[in-house]
Design an enzyme around this catalytic site. Structure first.
Site, PDB file in Angstrom:
ATOM      1  CB  CYS B 105      -0.999  -0.020   1.160  1.00 20.80           C
ATOM      2  SG  CYS B 105      -2.347   1.170   0.911  1.00 20.80           S
ATOM      3  CG  HIS B 205      -4.029  -3.445   2.382  1.00 20.88           C
ATOM      4  ND1 HIS B 205      -3.085  -3.105   3.309  1.00 20.88           N
ATOM      5  CD2 HIS B 205      -4.581  -2.285   1.976  1.00 20.88           C
ATOM      6  CE1 HIS B 205      -3.074  -1.792   3.468  1.00 20.88           C
ATOM      7  NE2 HIS B 205      -3.988  -1.267   2.662  1.00 20.88           N
ATOM      8  CD  GLU B 207      -1.925  -6.428   4.573  1.00 14.83           C
ATOM      9  OE1 GLU B 207      -1.523  -6.670   3.418  1.00 14.83           O
ATOM     10  OE2 GLU B 207      -2.090  -5.271   5.009  1.00 14.83           O
TER      11      GLU B 207
END
Lengths: 255, 225
Positions: B105, B205, B207
């Site tokens: 990001c 993102h 994750e």
């Protein structure tokens, strides 16, 4: 390539337990928010929302622990709200693993808290939660303290103010519709989505799968939040997405 | 206990044929470390991983891989990184030595020469280009939610096209188009992932991006640039 409409199951958490009851089949313990959130994430939830309704502010430790464990389990974004009074409160939740934090009464009392929060962590994680009740045709007023306390503040004007002050998203709950399962207040949604440039999450009133689509087509919502229709196993997240697809609304396919 | 004193230290004789790799998750106060850590651990699976969350120059220099998370504004993230003594220099050294690097990001945006959020701020300058606001016309900002990521050139990092989770209002305009390995579109087409030599970045993102994100992180952990 299209940005998808998000479906956000919402869990009310009190003292580290889900209240309102979640009746998933195959869960060891339906009251455990971590397990419930992980289950929603696996079903294809695009985000998960926790609203902490713990009475005492002193007992935040339990919430932070729940947030941490959930963030580790669910591979999707997590929004946490309830009792956030300051930028420090927000940072504590973000450090615990929340991706976004919803600020409600504190923002109504003192809108600058939105600016402080945005400066501390960026607008993208500041959600302004607005609880509104219709007071006259085409006029909605903000109520705080779980809808008990009128403020005299116009909800649509406040949404604009929240955007100016740094909120990155608005979570708009209709107190008239909440828990009634009669559909979202799409007029309220339209009034707000027409005047702000940030995403708006529809909340309060989802009872059928068509209600979810209506909030998008009639209300202009970027995301739909629902509790009851998912908790009681009435519909799965996948069924909700399939119904929205049939109505021509882009959703993230996870099956 | 007494016997342990006479044993060889375990570090000299690791129980596995290959020593577990160490990832330094650069901790400079501007990232969701919990999620990034958990995401990397999951992506590593049974092969395991040692994750060090730190901004100490020594931790950065000695890691096998570097991950730079980032949320918030370009300027405040860059200031946060500069406030950690020696971190920026250590990143530069490690990257020059070929350590695989992933920015997430705003962590990806920091790879640019400069960012135009609020006021112009100098970036790490690891991939030539600048970070500017997305041109979305009447669409809402931030670009928040799940959107399609499409591979734009063959890369060992990018999984099969699917949705990933984005939250941003700014995007990375690379000077060299071939530094873009995947694109996304919201109002305009923009870089969803970049890579030049051993330096990579994801605007989304990973994750938070379900199986797609896990595949991306697993690819990064196995990447030999």
């Amino acid at each position: 390539m299209t940005l998808k409409t998000r479906i956000i199951p919402c869990l009310d958490v009190k003292d580290g337990r889900v209240v309102k009851g979640v009746s998933f089949v195959g869960l060891r313990d339906a009251g455990d928010p971590v397990e419930a959130a992980a289950r929603y994430a696996r079903e294809g939830a695009d985000e998960i929302c926790f609203l902490d309704i713990t009475a005492s502010h002193e007992d935040r430790g339990t919430l932070l622990d729940t947030v941490t464990r959930t963030a580790e389990e669910a591979l999707c974004p997590l929004t946490v709200g309830g009792g956030v009074r300051s930028a420090e409160d927000m940072l504590a939740l973000l450090r615990a693993g929340a991706d976004k934090v919803a600020i409600n009464s504190a923002a109504v009392k003192r809108p600058e808290v939105l600016t402080e929060a945005a400066l501390a962590a960026g607008s993208q994680c500041v959600v302004c939660a607005i609880d509104a009740k219709m007071v006259a045709e085409g006029r909605w007023e903000i109520f705080t303290h779980g809808g008990r306390k009128p403020t005299g503040i116009d909800a649509v004007e406040f949404a604009q103010l929240a955007e100016e002050r740094g909120a990155g998203e608005i979570l708009l709950t209709s107190m008239d519709q909440d828990g009634v399962q009669n559909g979202y207040d799409n007029e309220l949604l339209r009034a707000v989505t027409n005047v702000v440039g940030i995403p708006v999450i529809a909340s309060g009133g989802a009872g059928t799968l068509d209600h979810l689509s209506d909030a998008v087509t009639e209300g202009g919502a970027s995301a739909v939040l629902a509790a009851s229709i998912f908790h009681f196993g009435t519909y799965s997240v996948r069924e909700a997405k399939e119904a929205m697809m049939e109505r021509g609304i882009p959703v993230r396919k996870t099956w | 206990m007494r016997r342990a004193l006479f044993c060889c230290p375990p570090a000299l004789f690791p129980p596995f044929p290959h020593a577990m790799q160490t990832v330094c998750l650069i901790d400079y106060g501007a990232g969701n470390l919990h999620s990034a850590r958990r995401g990397l651990e999951r992506a590593a699976g049974v092969s395991g991983l040692r994750i060090v969350a730190s901004a100490e120059p020594e931790a950065i220099r000695s890691a096998d891989r570097l991950v730079l998370p980032g949320v918030g504004a370009f300027r405040s993230c860059m200031e946060g990184l500069r406030a950690r003594p020696g971190a920026k220099e250590a990143i530069g050294e490690a990257v020059a030595r070929g350590t695989p690097f992933l920015g997430i990001c705003v962590g990806m945006q920091l790879l640019a020469d400069r960012g135009l959020e609020h006021e112009e701020t100098q970036g790490l300058g690891l991939i030539p280009g600048m970070v500017r606001e997305l041109k979305v016309g009447s669409l809402r900002l931030p670009h928040m939610g799940w959107n399609d990521v499409a591979s734009s050139r063959p890369s060992p990092l990018v999984p099969k096209n699917n949705d990933a989770y984005f939250v941003h209002s700014f995007c990375f305009d690379t000077e060299d188009e071939s530094d873009v390995i995947a694109t996304c579109a919201y109002g305009e087409q923009f870089a969803a992932a970049v890579q030049r030599e051993n330096v990579a970045g994801a605007q989304f993102h990973p994750e938070k991006s379900g199986p797609y994100g896990m595949a991306f992180l697993a690819n990064f952990l196995g990447w030999r640039p």
